[in-house]
Design an enzyme around this catalytic site. Sequence first.
Site, PDB file in Angstrom:
ATOM      1  N   GLU A  56      56.018  68.230  82.422  1.00 17.07           N
ATOM      2  CA  GLU A  56      55.035  67.429  83.147  1.00 17.07           C
ATOM      3  C   GLU A  56      55.039  67.880  84.595  1.00 17.07           C
ATOM      4  OE1 GLU A  56      55.434  63.198  82.790  1.00 17.07           O
ATOM      5  OE2 GLU A  56      55.617  63.260  80.601  1.00 17.07           O
ATOM      6  N   GLU A 112      61.625  61.331  77.881  1.00 15.28           N
ATOM      7  CA  GLU A 112      62.426  60.924  79.048  1.00 15.28           C
ATOM      8  C   GLU A 112      63.545  59.940  78.677  1.00 15.28           C
ATOM      9  OE1 GLU A 112      59.532  61.623  82.815  1.00 15.28           O
ATOM     10  OE2 GLU A 112      59.340  59.641  81.924  1.00 15.28           O
TER      11      GLU A 112
END
Length: 605
Positions: free
Chosen positions: A235, A161
């Site tokens: 995710e 991320e």
Amino acid sequence: MSRVEGLRANSSQFTLEGEPFRILGGSIHYFRVPRAYWEDRLLKMKACGLNTLTTYVPWNLHEPERGTFNFQDQLDLKAYVSLAAEMGLWVILRPGPYICAEWDLGGLPSWLLHDKGMQLRTTYPGFVDAVNLYFDKLVSVIKPLMFEEGGPIIAVQVENEYGSYAKDEKYMPFIKNCLQSRGINELLLTSDNWEGLRYGGMEGVLKTINLQRLSFGAIQHLADMQPQKPLMVMEYWSGWFDVWGEHHHVFHAVDMLAVVSEILERGVSINLYMFHGGTSFGFMNGAMDFGTYKPQVTSYDYDAPLTEAGDYTPKYQLLRNLFSQYHSEPLPEVPSPQEKRAYNPVVIQRHLSLWDSLHFADKPHRSERPVNMENLPVNNNNGQSYGYTLYETTITGGGTLNSRNNIRDRALVFVDRQCVGSLDHKTHELTLTDGKGERTLSLLVENCGRVNYGKALDEQRKGIVGDILLNHTPLRGFTTFCLDMKPGFMKRLMSSGQWKSDLQSPSVPGFFQARLYVDGPPRDTFIRLPGWSKGAVFVNGQNLGRHWCIGPQHFLYLPGAWLKRGENQIVVFEEQKADDKILFAENADHGRTTDVYKLPFCSLL
């Protein structure tokens, strides 16, 4: 053994060994599950119809001190990945170095913060040097497990991320090169949430997305960014994590199933984060700080398809039915559930005051100004990473004690060892009464967990991080004790002859000891501490985690694998209010809940 062709992303569908392949993945972190239970959890994953295991790799556990590596026992990454291969699961490895994961400092070692100028997740020389040394070791462990070497690892994620952090455009190419220059040739991925996807990608690295709901046309947005590439939700948040003082988060099974079904119908690959959350044992939980500091609880149940203790949930059954439609063969049989046991309550037999335990800690450090945890000359000069730090100085009068918000994160304040109040990120002032002559002022400071996500990573030094004022004058002349409560300290504590059995006047803060006798095979259980306030629990030397009466977590998972037949030693460290017994339950009671699907994502943060 060499194979023909690993995972490829050369068209709108993944291929593996030249054949079309859809990733049906789930995350289970080996460091959050007792090693004795790895096999059980992976068998349950396989029986649910998943074909790929994903796991993060926590740098701060594998290199607890600079240059000292641990890939043994609970941290035997090679054994974990090899076990997945035995089960017929492929593996996607997410080695960071930053992993987020609701884990202290996002998995980065706290000794990095010893350098006052440190810039984490950038090409700052001190960070680059540390990452290079770590990757030299890590890649030597994981390279033999790659697909091209005959292992199960089909893809490796580059950092985590970074689009949401994005402080240095040279950083991601550096991490990519860290992997490739050391011989990692499998498919490389990045993963980002909706906002982070705006950050520019890298040549030859596949972008994936992290989400919980299909709003904003997120998947189409990803498709438009990477035409003719396979789509993957790296995710898919099957639930959410909890923070102290708020409700337990849930994501109802039917709501979740509707989204997962749609993702699969659209031909998209998926990884359930988490499939099984497990536990952030010890002091390893992270924290959030988007204006307000919020430490996370010990339980990482996550409202995942398997509970914290590995039990089946309605989510598991619904997902198994759904995933079975994507297999031509019947799924393996579901393993039988593990037995639990609510042991009889145990009575506290002995207690030891914190003040009587200080000589079991490392030699205290003396300094004019307070020194933050990470810069204390302990642990071979790597500083203190976790736990508590006690700061003591002498005062000659009363007045207003002002922390100037330099307490990280919470301090109990004592005058001559009598508690007079507490300081934290909300409470910065305390009135001290006048007294005669010199008195000892003590501040017992707890690191409640370093932030694991967001722009504040560089500001995660703990303990006392600046001046504390008494009547506008900075305090000086500190004696500082490192109370990280590591196994060596706990062992020395147990051998002390100063434990008291008089329970009429138990001293807090202090350590409270009980014995649990187990007849027959040890079973999983949950410790409950009604009547206690705040602290940590140790069983047979293992730090189970933190307890705090504000909830939402009112239990601690105690794996049967960490118990033994016969006598087991339980020690509760308690800060403020002790009871005379410890209770056990067969199941976790999560108390009041909040439905994450009904909340805007920003309110979760």
